[in-house]
Design a protein around this motif. Structure first.
Motif, PDB file in Angstrom:
ATOM      1  N   PRO A   1       7.031  -0.874  -9.706  1.00  0.00           N
ATOM      2  CA  PRO A   1       8.215   0.037  -9.462  1.00  0.00           C
ATOM      3  C   PRO A   1       8.898  -0.424  -8.238  1.00  0.00           C
ATOM      4  N   ILE A   2      10.042   0.053  -7.949  1.00  0.00           N
ATOM      5  CA  ILE A   2      11.052  -0.438  -7.012  1.00  0.00           C
ATOM      6  C   ILE A   2      10.272  -0.144  -5.694  1.00  0.00           C
ATOM      7  N   GLN A   3       9.405   0.848  -5.530  1.00  0.00           N
ATOM      8  CA  GLN A   3       8.751   1.311  -4.073  1.00  0.00           C
ATOM      9  C   GLN A   3       7.487   0.707  -3.896  1.00  0.00           C
ATOM     10  N   ALA A   4       6.883  -0.107  -4.893  1.00  0.00           N
ATOM     11  CA  ALA A   4       5.634  -0.812  -4.698  1.00  0.00           C
ATOM     12  C   ALA A   4       5.644  -1.542  -3.497  1.00  0.00           C
ATOM     13  N   ASN A   5       4.347  -1.947  -3.196  1.00  0.00           N
ATOM     14  CA  ASN A   5       4.134  -2.879  -2.100  1.00  0.00           C
ATOM     15  C   ASN A   5       4.353  -4.244  -2.551  1.00  0.00           C
ATOM     16  N   LEU A   6       4.968  -5.097  -1.650  1.00  0.00           N
ATOM     17  CA  LEU A   6       5.279  -6.462  -1.859  1.00  0.00           C
ATOM     18  C   LEU A   6       4.259  -7.208  -2.320  1.00  0.00           C
ATOM     19  N   GLU A   7       3.078  -6.979  -1.960  1.00  0.00           N
ATOM     20  CA  GLU A   7       1.788  -7.709  -2.532  1.00  0.00           C
ATOM     21  C   GLU A   7       1.679  -7.597  -3.865  1.00  0.00           C
ATOM     22  N   ASP A   8       1.818  -6.399  -4.341  1.00  0.00           N
ATOM     23  CA  ASP A   8       1.456  -6.044  -5.766  1.00  0.00           C
ATOM     24  C   ASP A   8       2.736  -6.934  -6.749  1.00  0.00           C
ATOM     25  N   MET A   9       4.058  -6.885  -6.066  1.00  0.00           N
ATOM     26  CA  MET A   9       4.818  -7.751  -6.749  1.00  0.00           C
ATOM     27  C   MET A   9       4.437  -9.427  -6.842  1.00  0.00           C
ATOM     28  N   LEU A  10       4.096  -9.693  -5.754  1.00  0.00           N
ATOM     29  CA  LEU A  10       3.797 -11.192  -5.441  1.00  0.00           C
ATOM     30  C   LEU A  10       2.541 -11.636  -6.339  1.00  0.00           C
ATOM     31  N   GLU A  11       1.357 -10.762  -6.642  1.00  0.00           N
ATOM     32  CA  GLU A  11       0.361 -10.834  -7.619  1.00  0.00           C
ATOM     33  C   GLU A  11       0.858 -11.119  -8.767  1.00  0.00           C
ATOM     34  N   LEU A  12       1.934 -10.337  -9.351  1.00  0.00           N
ATOM     35  CA  LEU A  12       2.319 -10.511 -10.741  1.00  0.00           C
ATOM     36  C   LEU A  12       3.264 -11.671 -10.841  1.00  0.00           C
ATOM     37  N   ALA A  13       4.085 -11.996  -9.924  1.00  0.00           N
ATOM     38  CA  ALA A  13       4.761 -13.237  -9.809  1.00  0.00           C
ATOM     39  C   ALA A  13       3.916 -14.415 -10.086  1.00  0.00           C
TER      40      ALA A  13
ATOM     41  N   VAL B   1       9.266 -10.696 -12.802  1.00  0.00           N
ATOM     42  CA  VAL B   1       8.504  -9.726 -12.941  1.00  0.00           C
ATOM     43  C   VAL B   1       9.793  -8.416 -12.935  1.00  0.00           C
ATOM     44  N   PRO B   2       9.723  -7.449 -14.092  1.00  0.00           N
ATOM     45  CA  PRO B   2      10.610  -6.504 -14.460  1.00  0.00           C
ATOM     46  C   PRO B   2      10.223  -5.496 -13.211  1.00  0.00           C
ATOM     47  N   VAL B   3      11.586  -4.689 -12.937  1.00  0.00           N
ATOM     48  CA  VAL B   3      11.266  -3.624 -11.837  1.00  0.00           C
ATOM     49  C   VAL B   3      12.016  -2.474 -12.498  1.00  0.00           C
ATOM     50  N   VAL B   4      11.462  -1.477 -12.240  1.00  0.00           N
ATOM     51  CA  VAL B   4      11.823  -0.108 -12.668  1.00  0.00           C
ATOM     52  C   VAL B   4      11.936   0.922 -11.522  1.00  0.00           C
ATOM     53  N   ASP B   5      12.576   1.800 -11.666  1.00  0.00           N
ATOM     54  CA  ASP B   5      12.650   3.097 -10.751  1.00  0.00           C
ATOM     55  C   ASP B   5      12.658   4.353 -11.613  1.00  0.00           C
ATOM     56  N   ASP B   6      11.470   4.946 -11.512  1.00  0.00           N
ATOM     57  CA  ASP B   6      11.268   6.002 -12.231  1.00  0.00           C
ATOM     58  C   ASP B   6      11.109   5.705 -13.674  1.00  0.00           C
ATOM     59  N   GLN B   7      10.651   4.574 -14.123  1.00  0.00           N
ATOM     60  CA  GLN B   7      10.401   4.010 -15.421  1.00  0.00           C
ATOM     61  C   GLN B   7      11.604   3.556 -16.000  1.00  0.00           C
ATOM     62  N   ILE B   8      12.678   3.535 -15.425  1.00  0.00           N
ATOM     63  CA  ILE B   8      13.819   2.847 -15.802  1.00  0.00           C
ATOM     64  C   ILE B   8      14.030   1.664 -15.478  1.00  0.00           C
ATOM     65  N   PHE B   9      14.548   0.664 -16.361  1.00  0.00           N
ATOM     66  CA  PHE B   9      14.419  -0.634 -15.817  1.00  0.00           C
ATOM     67  C   PHE B   9      16.050  -0.817 -14.813  1.00  0.00           C
ATOM     68  N   VAL B  10      15.470  -1.648 -13.847  1.00  0.00           N
ATOM     69  CA  VAL B  10      16.874  -1.761 -12.766  1.00  0.00           C
ATOM     70  C   VAL B  10      17.149  -3.285 -12.382  1.00  0.00           C
ATOM     71  N   GLY B  11      16.160  -4.021 -13.002  1.00  0.00           N
ATOM     72  CA  GLY B  11      16.293  -5.721 -12.931  1.00  0.00           C
ATOM     73  C   GLY B  11      14.918  -6.162 -12.740  1.00  0.00           C
ATOM     74  N   ILE B  12      15.188  -7.539 -12.484  1.00  0.00           N
ATOM     75  CA  ILE B  12      14.001  -8.352 -12.368  1.00  0.00           C
ATOM     76  C   ILE B  12      13.846  -9.039 -10.992  1.00  0.00           C
ATOM     77  N   ILE B  13      12.721  -9.626 -10.831  1.00  0.00           N
ATOM     78  CA  ILE B  13      12.394 -10.281  -9.656  1.00  0.00           C
ATOM     79  C   ILE B  13      12.056 -11.956  -9.943  1.00  0.00           C
ATOM     80  N   ARG B  14      12.841 -12.564  -9.981  1.00  0.00           N
ATOM     81  CA  ARG B  14      12.572 -14.075 -10.397  1.00  0.00           C
ATOM     82  C   ARG B  14      11.585 -14.927  -9.412  1.00  0.00           C
ATOM     83  N   ARG B  15      10.656 -15.521 -10.241  1.00  0.00           N
ATOM     84  CA  ARG B  15       9.738 -16.336  -9.294  1.00  0.00           C
ATOM     85  C   ARG B  15      10.458 -17.619  -8.560  1.00  0.00           C
TER      86      ARG B  15
END
Length: 133
Positions: A88-100, A106-120
C-alpha cells in the motif's frame, strides 16, 4: 522518506489488463523490453505479474496454441509463476524494502487500486548516491 518518493507512476508503467489477450501481452512485453509486467483487472486493481516465462509455459502446455491464434487466450487464463507482492502507498518504507530485495519491482496500490511500481533499480541508485555523497 516515504514509499511515494520512489513511485514510478502508473501512467509511465507498462502493464496489462487481465481481460487482454495473449497476443497483446506478448506485444506489450516486447515493446517495453521487460521480462515481466503488472496485471490489473477491470476495476484497476493489481492482480498479479505476468512474465515471459508464463507465456512460454502457456504455449508449451496448450495443445493447438500457436503464434497465429494467441488472441484466443485471455491474460487471466494464464497461470502466473511470479508472485510479486504489492504494497500500500501508506506502508512503511521497511515493508517495501523487504519486498524489493526479492522482486525486480514492487507494485504499489492505493485502496487496492494500482497506482504504479517501485523499481529495485531506483532504490539501489538512491542508496548508492547517498553512500557516495
Amino acid at each position: 522518506m516515504e514509499i511515494s518518493d520512489f513511485l514510478f507512476p502508473k501512467d509511465k508503467v507498462a502493464y496489462i489488463h487481465s481481460y487482454a489477450n495473449m497476443q497483446e501481452a506478448m506485444e506489450k512485453l516486447e515493446r517495453s523490453q521487460y521480462a515481466a509486467i503488472p496485471v490489473i483487472d477491470e476495476q484497476g486493481k493489481y492482480v498479479g505479474t505476468l512474465s515471459e516465462g508464463d507465456l512460454l509455459w502457456k504455449m508449451k502446455n496448450t495443445s493447438g496454441l500457436s503464434f497465429q491464434n494467441l488472441d484466443i487466450v485471455k491474460v487471466h487464463e494464464i497461470k502466473r509463476r511470479i508472485k510479486n507482492e504489492c504494497v500500500p502507498i501508506q506502508a512503511n518504507l521497511e515493508d517495501m524494502l523487504e519486498l524489493a530485495a526479492d522482486q525486480n519491482f514492487v507494485p504499489v496500490v492505493d485502496d487496492q487500486i494500482f497506482v504504479g511500481i517501485i523499481r529495485r533499480k531506483d532504490i539501489i541508485e538512491y542508496y548508492t548516491s547517498s553512500i557516495s555523497d
